[in-house]
Scaffold this motif. Sequence first.
Motif, PDB file in Angstrom:
ATOM      1  N   ILE A   1       4.439  31.645  72.214  1.00  0.00           N
ATOM      2  CA  ILE A   1       5.553  32.482  71.787  1.00  0.00           C
ATOM      3  C   ILE A   1       5.135  33.952  71.892  1.00  0.00           C
ATOM      4  O   ILE A   1       3.960  34.262  72.082  1.00  0.00           O
ATOM      5  N   THR A   2       6.117  34.838  71.745  1.00  0.00           N
ATOM      6  CA  THR A   2       5.821  36.267  71.925  1.00  0.00           C
ATOM      7  C   THR A   2       6.377  37.091  70.760  1.00  0.00           C
ATOM      8  O   THR A   2       7.362  37.818  70.923  1.00  0.00           O
TER       9      THR A   2
ATOM     10  N   ASN B   1       2.464  28.979  68.162  1.00  0.00           N
ATOM     11  CA  ASN B   1       2.648  28.420  66.835  1.00  0.00           C
ATOM     12  C   ASN B   1       1.567  27.358  66.627  1.00  0.00           C
ATOM     13  O   ASN B   1       0.778  27.087  67.540  1.00  0.00           O
ATOM     14  N   VAL B   2       1.505  26.749  65.447  1.00  0.00           N
ATOM     15  CA  VAL B   2       0.397  25.840  65.154  1.00  0.00           C
ATOM     16  C   VAL B   2       0.494  24.519  65.919  1.00  0.00           C
ATOM     17  O   VAL B   2      -0.426  23.710  65.876  1.00  0.00           O
ATOM     18  N   TRP B   3       1.604  24.321  66.635  1.00  0.00           N
ATOM     19  CA  TRP B   3       1.734  23.112  67.441  1.00  0.00           C
ATOM     20  C   TRP B   3       1.435  23.370  68.915  1.00  0.00           C
ATOM     21  O   TRP B   3       1.635  22.506  69.751  1.00  0.00           O
TER      22      TRP B   3
ATOM     23  N   LEU C   1       3.927  31.343  60.848  1.00  0.00           N
ATOM     24  CA  LEU C   1       2.496  31.398  61.119  1.00  0.00           C
ATOM     25  C   LEU C   1       2.213  31.304  62.615  1.00  0.00           C
ATOM     26  O   LEU C   1       2.871  30.555  63.335  1.00  0.00           O
ATOM     27  N   TYR C   2       1.205  32.058  63.052  1.00  0.00           N
ATOM     28  CA  TYR C   2       0.844  32.096  64.469  1.00  0.00           C
ATOM     29  C   TYR C   2      -0.667  31.944  64.635  1.00  0.00           C
ATOM     30  O   TYR C   2      -1.438  32.298  63.742  1.00  0.00           O
ATOM     31  N   ILE C   3      -1.060  31.430  65.793  1.00  0.00           N
ATOM     32  CA  ILE C   3      -2.470  31.383  66.169  1.00  0.00           C
ATOM     33  C   ILE C   3      -2.633  32.187  67.449  1.00  0.00           C
ATOM     34  O   ILE C   3      -1.997  31.892  68.459  1.00  0.00           O
TER      35      ILE C   3
ATOM     36  N   GLY D   1       3.409  36.077  59.511  1.00  0.00           N
ATOM     37  CA  GLY D   1       4.538  36.999  59.522  1.00  0.00           C
ATOM     38  C   GLY D   1       4.644  37.820  60.789  1.00  0.00           C
ATOM     39  O   GLY D   1       3.691  37.957  61.566  1.00  0.00           O
ATOM     40  N   SER D   2       5.809  38.385  60.983  1.00  0.00           N
ATOM     41  CA  SER D   2       6.076  39.257  62.125  1.00  0.00           C
ATOM     42  C   SER D   2       7.079  40.318  61.679  1.00  0.00           C
ATOM     43  O   SER D   2       8.275  40.047  61.562  1.00  0.00           O
TER      44      SER D   2
END
Length: 278
Positions: free
Chosen positions: A199-200, A193-195, A232-234, A250-251
């Motif tokens: 995650i998976t 995540n942006v922090w 949101l993901y990075i 999104g997922s």
Amino acid sequence: MVIRAIFLFLFCVPQFLLAQQFDKGYKERGKASFYGEDLDGKQTANGEKYDMYSMTAAHASIPFNSIIKVTNLDSPDKWVTLRINDRPLTPTRVLDISKRAALKLGMLKTGELTVELEILKVGDNQVVTTNSDSLKNKAEADKKIAATPSEKPKETQKTQKNTPTKKGEVAAGAAAVSTLPLEERFLQPGTYNVWGTKITPSGFGLQIGYFTDINKAIEVGREAIDLGLKELYIQSDNSGGNVTYRIIYGSKKDEESAKEQLPIAKMKGFPEAFVKKF
């Protein structure tokens, strides 16, 4: 945006002579537009490269490096502070601004907006100069910088491979990661995540950005969240030798469901979004 010798002659020299007419507090109203994505990376009038995610603007005569406040006169609660680094190619507009600034002012749909600018700080009007030697040195420095982070994930992977994965050790590892500077939490390949929490997610998302600078990826990612793209993901990857970062929104379990989110991403200011599998 493309720099021209005649253009520089007409604007840079006279502007230097007339720069004293601009003082802090100077105000001006008029139409503003924003640069298209096709100009990203092109040279500006002061010698810099245009970055559509930077907070910059073009004005016909305000000195380079001046800081201005730009307010959307239709929605006065929307305003930004920008740095002047270019000259507009169309004299009918008071300003040309970056895409990111346009996003904040709410003008991506209209393409043009009536604004008021106010000078907060008069700039030094300096122009960036480059030569082949400086470009060569910068390229070599960039290679060294790029090589440094690509080695760290390998060391981390090796350590994890030879270390038992007990629950206590995993928790300790997560705690250790949380103490790292934010930009260092993304070095190991994976999805975060942006922090910086790993995650998976599975399935499909929308890629809305691609960067080689983690700080810029984090900045744009958080801005996308502010705009309503909450999930949101990075994604960090170093398979090519250099660390790169994708911003994924999104997922969804299947590709068609992800495609349904495309209008949302485009409406929020990411017209180049496309479906990406995790």
